[in-house]
Design a protein around this motif. Sequence first.
Motif, short mmCIF file in Angstrom:
data_model
loop_
_atom_site.label_atom_id
_atom_site.label_comp_id
_atom_site.label_asym_id
_atom_site.label_seq_id
_atom_site.Cartn_x
_atom_site.Cartn_y
_atom_site.Cartn_z
N GLU A 1 0.83 -1.20 0.00
CA GLU A 1 0.00 0.00 0.00
C GLU A 1 0.87 1.26 0.00
O GLU A 1 1.97 1.27 0.54
CB GLU A 1 -0.92 0.02 1.22
CG GLU A 1 -1.92 -1.13 1.25
CD GLU A 1 -2.75 -1.12 2.52
OE1 GLU A 1 -2.46 -0.29 3.41
OE2 GLU A 1 -3.67 -1.95 2.63
N THR A 2 0.36 2.33 -0.59
CA THR A 2 1.10 3.60 -0.63
C THR A 2 0.21 4.81 -0.38
O THR A 2 0.67 5.94 -0.50
CB THR A 2 1.79 3.79 -2.00
OG1 THR A 2 0.77 3.82 -3.02
CG2 THR A 2 2.78 2.67 -2.28
N THR A 3 -1.04 4.59 -0.02
CA THR A 3 -2.00 5.69 0.11
C THR A 3 -1.52 6.74 1.13
O THR A 3 -1.50 7.94 0.84
CB THR A 3 -3.37 5.16 0.52
OG1 THR A 3 -3.82 4.23 -0.46
CG2 THR A 3 -4.38 6.30 0.64
N LEU B 1 2.68 14.79 0.14
CA LEU B 1 2.01 16.02 -0.25
C LEU B 1 1.93 17.00 0.91
O LEU B 1 2.04 18.21 0.71
CB LEU B 1 0.61 15.70 -0.77
CG LEU B 1 0.55 15.00 -2.14
CD1 LEU B 1 -0.87 14.58 -2.47
CD2 LEU B 1 1.12 15.89 -3.23
N LYS B 2 1.77 16.50 2.13
CA LYS B 2 1.72 17.38 3.31
C LYS B 2 3.09 17.97 3.62
O LYS B 2 3.22 19.15 3.94
CB LYS B 2 1.22 16.60 4.53
CG LYS B 2 -0.17 16.06 4.44
CD LYS B 2 -1.22 17.15 4.46
CE LYS B 2 -2.63 16.56 4.55
NZ LYS B 2 -3.67 17.58 4.41
N VAL B 3 4.13 17.15 3.53
CA VAL B 3 5.47 17.57 3.95
C VAL B 3 6.19 18.35 2.86
O VAL B 3 6.78 19.40 3.11
CB VAL B 3 6.32 16.35 4.37
CG1 VAL B 3 7.77 16.75 4.63
CG2 VAL B 3 5.73 15.70 5.62
N PHE B 4 6.14 17.85 1.62
CA PHE B 4 6.89 18.47 0.52
C PHE B 4 6.03 19.35 -0.37
O PHE B 4 6.55 20.18 -1.12
CB PHE B 4 7.54 17.40 -0.35
CG PHE B 4 8.61 16.60 0.35
CD1 PHE B 4 9.75 17.20 0.84
CD2 PHE B 4 8.47 15.22 0.51
CE1 PHE B 4 10.75 16.46 1.47
CE2 PHE B 4 9.45 14.48 1.14
CZ PHE B 4 10.59 15.09 1.62
N PRO C 1 8.01 10.46 -5.76
CA PRO C 1 8.46 10.15 -7.13
C PRO C 1 7.75 8.96 -7.75
O PRO C 1 7.61 8.88 -8.98
CB PRO C 1 9.96 9.88 -6.95
CG PRO C 1 10.33 10.66 -5.74
CD PRO C 1 9.14 10.60 -4.83
N ASP C 2 7.31 8.02 -6.93
CA ASP C 2 6.62 6.83 -7.43
C ASP C 2 5.15 6.84 -7.00
O ASP C 2 4.58 5.79 -6.70
CB ASP C 2 7.29 5.56 -6.92
CG ASP C 2 8.74 5.47 -7.34
OD1 ASP C 2 9.06 5.88 -8.47
OD2 ASP C 2 9.57 4.99 -6.54
N ALA C 3 4.54 8.01 -6.91
CA ALA C 3 3.16 8.11 -6.43
C ALA C 3 2.25 7.16 -7.19
O ALA C 3 2.27 7.11 -8.42
CB ALA C 3 2.66 9.54 -6.56
N GLY C 4 1.47 6.39 -6.44
CA GLY C 4 0.55 5.43 -7.04
C GLY C 4 1.16 4.08 -7.30
O GLY C 4 0.47 3.15 -7.69
N THR C 5 2.50 3.96 -7.06
CA THR C 5 3.17 2.68 -7.28
C THR C 5 3.32 1.95 -5.96
O THR C 5 3.98 2.46 -5.06
CB THR C 5 4.56 2.88 -7.91
OG1 THR C 5 4.42 3.60 -9.12
CG2 THR C 5 5.24 1.55 -8.17
#
Length: 203
Positions: free
Chosen positions: A175-177, A184-187, A192-196
Amino acid sequence: MAEEKNYRASTGVDEFYYGKIGDGIVATEIERVKFLQNINVEMPQEIVRAHGDNTTAEMAVSSGNVSVTSQFHKIPIEDKQKLLGWETVEGLTAAGSEDNPEYQAVVFAKTYEDGSREYVGLPKGLFTRPNVGGATKGQTTEFSTEEIAAQFMDRKVDGFTKDKSVIFAADGPTETTNRDALFLKVFGIAHPDAGTPTEPEGA
């Protein structure tokens, strides 16, 4: 019925990312430093008491500075330049008393044997230059390590009512949710691999 709590202990660390945020809340870019070996986040607090009539009249929590010490197999010179504000001229990199490092945000992951991960986000801090050391080569080869320290402060984080200095997130195996939400909150920009999905340990 309440969901079963997770009591598994972490067995490793991974995914050390940093990004320059300056005085804002959105990083200009995200960089990864590979081969993180150890990391320690200190969040000291103490109870402060007010006294009167020979007893405690009131108590409050006083929070100290959030500090981080990270140990790597090696920190590339390019990352030291960005983290520490070192100047480079004609292929030479130099450190001095007037170095001006910029605020950085950091995220790293604690890994578990089942493939799950717990992420720790540090929204705004400054790094200090590491010591320089070396040792002679003996009869057996031993690898050196590099350590770098930083201190972090509270910062506005989108969605939270108060400024924060540390944010936690956890994802199950593959999972990566929550990882993606934390980035998104921190940076202010995506992983870089969002959704992977991440691969389980040992996969």
